[in-house]
Structures are given as C-alpha cells and as structure tokens.
Write a protein that holds these residues in place. Sequence first.
Motif, PDB file in Angstrom:
ATOM      1  N   GLY A  41       0.803  -1.228   0.000  1.00  0.00           N
ATOM      2  CA  GLY A  41       0.000   0.000   0.000  1.00  0.00           C
ATOM      3  C   GLY A  41       0.837   1.279   0.000  1.00  0.00           C
ATOM      4  O   GLY A  41       0.303   2.373  -0.220  1.00  0.00           O
ATOM      5  N   ASP A  42       2.130   1.160   0.270  1.00  0.00           N
ATOM      6  CA  ASP A  42       2.998   2.355   0.283  1.00  0.00           C
ATOM      7  C   ASP A  42       3.529   2.705  -1.106  1.00  0.00           C
ATOM      8  O   ASP A  42       4.075   3.799  -1.313  1.00  0.00           O
ATOM      9  N   VAL A  43       3.428   1.745  -2.042  1.00  0.00           N
ATOM     10  CA  VAL A  43       4.194   1.863  -3.286  1.00  0.00           C
ATOM     11  C   VAL A  43       3.776   3.079  -4.115  1.00  0.00           C
ATOM     12  O   VAL A  43       4.621   3.878  -4.551  1.00  0.00           O
ATOM     13  N   ALA A  44       2.465   3.257  -4.320  1.00  0.00           N
ATOM     14  CA  ALA A  44       2.019   4.339  -5.213  1.00  0.00           C
ATOM     15  C   ALA A  44       2.492   5.700  -4.691  1.00  0.00           C
ATOM     16  O   ALA A  44       2.994   6.524  -5.458  1.00  0.00           O
ATOM     17  N   GLY A  45       2.370   5.916  -3.390  1.00  0.00           N
ATOM     18  CA  GLY A  45       2.777   7.201  -2.810  1.00  0.00           C
ATOM     19  C   GLY A  45       4.276   7.447  -2.975  1.00  0.00           C
ATOM     20  O   GLY A  45       4.697   8.558  -3.332  1.00  0.00           O
ATOM     21  N   LEU A  46       5.066   6.418  -2.739  1.00  0.00           N
ATOM     22  CA  LEU A  46       6.522   6.569  -2.871  1.00  0.00           C
ATOM     23  C   LEU A  46       6.899   6.863  -4.326  1.00  0.00           C
ATOM     24  O   LEU A  46       7.737   7.727  -4.610  1.00  0.00           O
ATOM     25  N   VAL A  47       6.263   6.139  -5.258  1.00  0.00           N
ATOM     26  CA  VAL A  47       6.583   6.324  -6.674  1.00  0.00           C
ATOM     27  C   VAL A  47       6.214   7.750  -7.110  1.00  0.00           C
ATOM     28  O   VAL A  47       6.975   8.444  -7.794  1.00  0.00           O
ATOM     29  N   GLN A  48       5.033   8.216  -6.670  1.00  0.00           N
ATOM     30  CA  GLN A  48       4.610   9.554  -7.104  1.00  0.00           C
ATOM     31  C   GLN A  48       5.481  10.642  -6.488  1.00  0.00           C
ATOM     32  O   GLN A  48       5.801  11.635  -7.145  1.00  0.00           O
ATOM     33  N   ASP A  49       5.923  10.449  -5.257  1.00  0.00           N
ATOM     34  CA  ASP A  49       6.885  11.395  -4.666  1.00  0.00           C
ATOM     35  C   ASP A  49       8.160  11.435  -5.503  1.00  0.00           C
ATOM     36  O   ASP A  49       8.768  12.486  -5.682  1.00  0.00           O
ATOM     37  N   ALA A  50       8.562  10.274  -6.016  1.00  0.00           N
ATOM     38  CA  ALA A  50       9.803  10.206  -6.796  1.00  0.00           C
ATOM     39  C   ALA A  50       9.645  10.877  -8.158  1.00  0.00           C
ATOM     40  O   ALA A  50      10.552  11.576  -8.614  1.00  0.00           O
ATOM     41  N   VAL A  51       8.503  10.695  -8.818  1.00  0.00           N
ATOM     42  CA  VAL A  51       8.400  11.215 -10.191  1.00  0.00           C
ATOM     43  C   VAL A  51       8.028  12.700 -10.242  1.00  0.00           C
ATOM     44  O   VAL A  51       8.512  13.431 -11.116  1.00  0.00           O
ATOM     45  N   PHE A  52       7.189  13.170  -9.304  1.00  0.00           N
ATOM     46  CA  PHE A  52       6.738  14.565  -9.380  1.00  0.00           C
ATOM     47  C   PHE A  52       7.837  15.565  -9.022  1.00  0.00           C
ATOM     48  O   PHE A  52       7.726  16.749  -9.317  1.00  0.00           O
ATOM     49  N   SER A  53       8.908  15.068  -8.359  1.00  0.00           N
ATOM     50  CA  SER A  53       9.963  15.984  -7.920  1.00  0.00           C
ATOM     51  C   SER A  53      11.025  16.188  -8.993  1.00  0.00           C
ATOM     52  O   SER A  53      11.980  16.931  -8.784  1.00  0.00           O
ATOM     53  N   ARG A  54      10.860  15.513 -10.171  1.00  0.00           N
ATOM     54  CA  ARG A  54      11.889  15.616 -11.212  1.00  0.00           C
ATOM     55  C   ARG A  54      11.248  16.130 -12.514  1.00  0.00           C
ATOM     56  O   ARG A  54      10.034  16.020 -12.687  1.00  0.00           O
ATOM     57  N   PRO A  55      12.036  16.657 -13.444  1.00  0.00           N
ATOM     58  CA  PRO A  55      11.447  17.219 -14.664  1.00  0.00           C
ATOM     59  C   PRO A  55      10.625  16.177 -15.415  1.00  0.00           C
ATOM     60  O   PRO A  55      10.999  14.998 -15.437  1.00  0.00           O
ATOM     61  N   PRO A  56       9.507  16.566 -16.042  1.00  0.00           N
ATOM     62  CA  PRO A  56       8.672  15.609 -16.786  1.00  0.00           C
ATOM     63  C   PRO A  56       9.452  15.001 -17.958  1.00  0.00           C
ATOM     64  O   PRO A  56      10.345  15.637 -18.521  1.00  0.00           O
ATOM     65  N   GLY A  57       9.129  13.758 -18.295  1.00  0.00           N
ATOM     66  CA  GLY A  57       9.748  13.110 -19.460  1.00  0.00           C
ATOM     67  C   GLY A  57      11.130  12.554 -19.187  1.00  0.00           C
ATOM     68  O   GLY A  57      11.740  11.969 -20.080  1.00  0.00           O
ATOM     69  N   ARG A  58      11.644  12.674 -17.950  1.00  0.00           N
ATOM     70  CA  ARG A  58      13.006  12.197 -17.681  1.00  0.00           C
ATOM     71  C   ARG A  58      12.965  10.816 -17.008  1.00  0.00           C
ATOM     72  O   ARG A  58      13.588  10.578 -15.975  1.00  0.00           O
ATOM     73  N   TYR A  59      12.213   9.910 -17.605  1.00  0.00           N
ATOM     74  CA  TYR A  59      12.011   8.570 -17.013  1.00  0.00           C
ATOM     75  C   TYR A  59      13.306   7.764 -16.939  1.00  0.00           C
ATOM     76  O   TYR A  59      13.401   6.826 -16.180  1.00  0.00           O
ATOM     77  N   ASN A  60      14.327   8.132 -17.702  1.00  0.00           N
ATOM     78  CA  ASN A  60      15.609   7.409 -17.620  1.00  0.00           C
ATOM     79  C   ASN A  60      16.414   7.788 -16.379  1.00  0.00           C
ATOM     80  O   ASN A  60      17.347   7.078 -16.004  1.00  0.00           O
ATOM     81  N   ASP A  61      16.059   8.916 -15.774  1.00  0.00           N
ATOM     82  CA  ASP A  61      16.876   9.406 -14.653  1.00  0.00           C
ATOM     83  C   ASP A  61      16.414   8.866 -13.304  1.00  0.00           C
ATOM     84  O   ASP A  61      17.162   8.920 -12.324  1.00  0.00           O
ATOM     85  N   THR A  62      15.167   8.415 -13.224  1.00  0.00           N
ATOM     86  CA  THR A  62      14.623   7.943 -11.945  1.00  0.00           C
ATOM     87  C   THR A  62      14.187   6.498 -12.106  1.00  0.00           C
ATOM     88  O   THR A  62      13.411   6.173 -13.017  1.00  0.00           O
ATOM     89  N   GLY A  63      14.698   5.635 -11.226  1.00  0.00           N
ATOM     90  CA  GLY A  63      14.346   4.223 -11.292  1.00  0.00           C
ATOM     91  C   GLY A  63      13.741   3.749  -9.981  1.00  0.00           C
ATOM     92  O   GLY A  63      14.037   4.286  -8.913  1.00  0.00           O
ATOM     93  N   ILE A  64      12.877   2.729 -10.091  1.00  0.00           N
ATOM     94  CA  ILE A  64      12.287   2.081  -8.913  1.00  0.00           C
ATOM     95  C   ILE A  64      12.665   0.603  -9.004  1.00  0.00           C
ATOM     96  O   ILE A  64      12.406  -0.037 -10.033  1.00  0.00           O
ATOM     97  N   PHE A  65      13.287   0.070  -7.940  1.00  0.00           N
ATOM     98  CA  PHE A  65      13.629  -1.357  -7.905  1.00  0.00           C
ATOM     99  C   PHE A  65      12.801  -2.007  -6.789  1.00  0.00           C
ATOM    100  O   PHE A  65      12.737  -1.486  -5.672  1.00  0.00           O
TER     101      PHE A  65
END
Length: 298
Positions: A41-65
């Motif tokens: 149940g924590d995953v969606a919140g953590l992922v969205q915190d990670a993606v919204f804090s970085r420039p849009p379209g930069r999916y190569n720069d942020t990874g989730i393992f």
Amino acid sequence: MAGTKILHMLDPRANVSPFDVNMAVDAGYEVVVPYPGVAAGDVAGLVQDAVFSRPPGRYNDTGIFIGGHDVNLAADMLEQAGGAMVPPFEAAVLADPNGAFTTSAALVALVAKHLRARSGAGLEDRDVRILGGGPVGLCAAVLVARQGGRPTLVRLTDMTPARAEPVERFARRYGVELPWTTGRDDAGKRAALESVEVVVCCARAGVQVLSADLMAQCAKLEIAADVNAVPPAGVEGLPVTGDGVDLPSGALGIGALAIGGIKYQVQRGLLKRMMSADHAVVLDFPDAFDLAGETVSD
Ligand SMILES: NC(=O)c1ccc[n+]([C@@H]2O[C@H](COP(=O)([O-])OP(=O)(O)OC[C@H]3O[C@@H](n4cnc5c(N)ncnc54)[C@H](OP(=O)(O)O)[C@@H]3O)[C@@H](O)[C@H]2O)c1
C-alpha cells in the motif's frame, strides 16, 4: 542535480539486498536509496513522490527497484508502481525479489540452450521437474510452461493448503498451470522423477537434494541444473562452474555459477535498459527471460 541517475529500492523486508545495491551502482546508478519495510500500500505514494519531484519526461533518470522474497507481493508491487505513473511524470521500474526473476530467467534460458544443442529441440513438450518451490523455483516453473514445457514443482518440505495458495495465485497471474507433487525423501523424489527429461534444483542454499544414485535411476534424464552455489551442491557431483558438463548418469549438468554468470548479465542489462530505454519501462521476469535468451548464445 537534474539528470543524476537515482534508484529508489523498495523492499518489504528489514534490509535491501547488498547484492542488488552493488549491481545498481555498478550498472551506473549514481544515487541508490534503500527503503526497507515497504508495504504494498505504500508503493504508489513513494513512486509519485519520486516522479513529481523531477522534470517531466526524464524517465531514464529515476528508477524504482522492487526486491523482497515473496514473488506474489513483488508482482503486486510492480503492478502498483507501473500504475502510479502520471505521464509525463514517470520512472522506470524493475522487480527482482531475492534475485528470483533474473536467476530463473538465466536458468531456463541455459537449459533450453543445452537441450537444443543436444537434441535439436528446446523445452516444448518436455517434462520438467523443479525441486523446490521457493521464489526461484516458482518463476522457473512459469517460464518453462510459457515455453511450452510441462513443469511440475516437487515440494521438498511440508505442503499445506496455505502453501499451495500462493502457487496457484502466481500461476493464474501468468496464465499457466503449475502442478505440484511432494518429494521430501528419496522414495518421493524417485517417483517424481520417473521418466523425466529435465530436472532443475532450486532448493535452499547448501542443501543437497538430488543424489548421484537417484539420478542414475532416471533413464531418460537429459539435463540436470542446480542454482545453489553454497556447498554441498544441490545435485551431487555437479561442478558449480559446469556449463553442459557430462555427468556420470549420462545427463548434461549446468551448475550455479554458470547460471549466475548469465543472471549477472541479465540483471545488469535490465538496470542499464531502465536508464536508456525510449519509454518508461516496467520490467517483469518474462522481460528478464527475453534478455537471458539473447545473452546465452547457441
Ligand atoms: N545461481 C544464482 O545466481 C542464484 C541467484 C539467486 C539465488 N540462488 C539460489 O537459488 C536457490 C533458491 O532460491 P530461493 O530464493 O527460491 O530459495 P529459498 O527460499 O531459500 O528456498 C527454496 C526452497 O528450498 C526448499 N527447502 C527449504 N528448506 C529446506 C531443507 N531444509 N531441505 C531441503 N529443501 C529445503 C523449499 O522448497 P519447498 O517450498 O518445495 O518445500 C524452499 O521453498 C538458493 O539456493 C539460492 O541460494 C542462486
């Protein structure tokens, strides 16, 4: 700094695996952040915190393992991470709980390669017994079934309805059937291995589960593989570095370090793909298997 490669490593356990941390840094991630004790149940919140804090379209720069031990939980977390993206705010995602996704991919790809070399045909219509129904065994069974083989899990410890349910759930998720039988002692294993062509040992580290005597009684056995690198070998007499070595029973043997070498290349390749693909990838173990197939050359 925008552009820094950051990997967020989510794990339900108390610790993130040092193996996976090392692999991530060696593959090129510059900042690696472990998050132990993560619930689904924590995953969606953590992922969205990670993606919204970085420039849009930069999916190569942020990874989730996604790590862990429970393959059903990891698959749920992978699904939730993929579903939490808000394009163009996205990240790349890879799951590899206990190394099971990349290890099973390497194991099954190597078995298929040696079968083809020996008899001209791969896993299609082959009876395959998988000794040990842990994370690696379960994933290997799914991959065998997806290659047209007939896998049966041979359970090595007590089976209860509670332990059968996760197998059924995992099989349903990947659209295959995973029958199981028990093989707690030599008599059970002998019955389970009768007329089998391929046996793969996916038992706990440091436990020998297949003796040379028992193997010699399997007249049709073509391949015996073992993922356990901690002595004693899971298959008696199989060298850990063996990559299609002749065994006294007449079968070919594939040892844990031969499998581990491919696993290493696959995990590294998937981590690099997260940093270079032309879209935000969500990598599951069938993706690991595709890369393993390209990595083992006939
Ligand atoms: N070569 C590589 O690159 C690589 C990479 C990762 C992992 N590995 C190895 O892959 C193997 C499987 O990993 P995993 O995460 O799936 O393993 P795991 O969870 O440690 O155990 C696998 C299975 O071993 C059986 N088992 C447990 N205790 C046993 C005992 N006392 N005697 C006999 N069998 C026992 C159980 O089978 P049942 O559920 O059927 O009862 C269990 O599910 C391990 O040896 C691990 O070290 C290798």
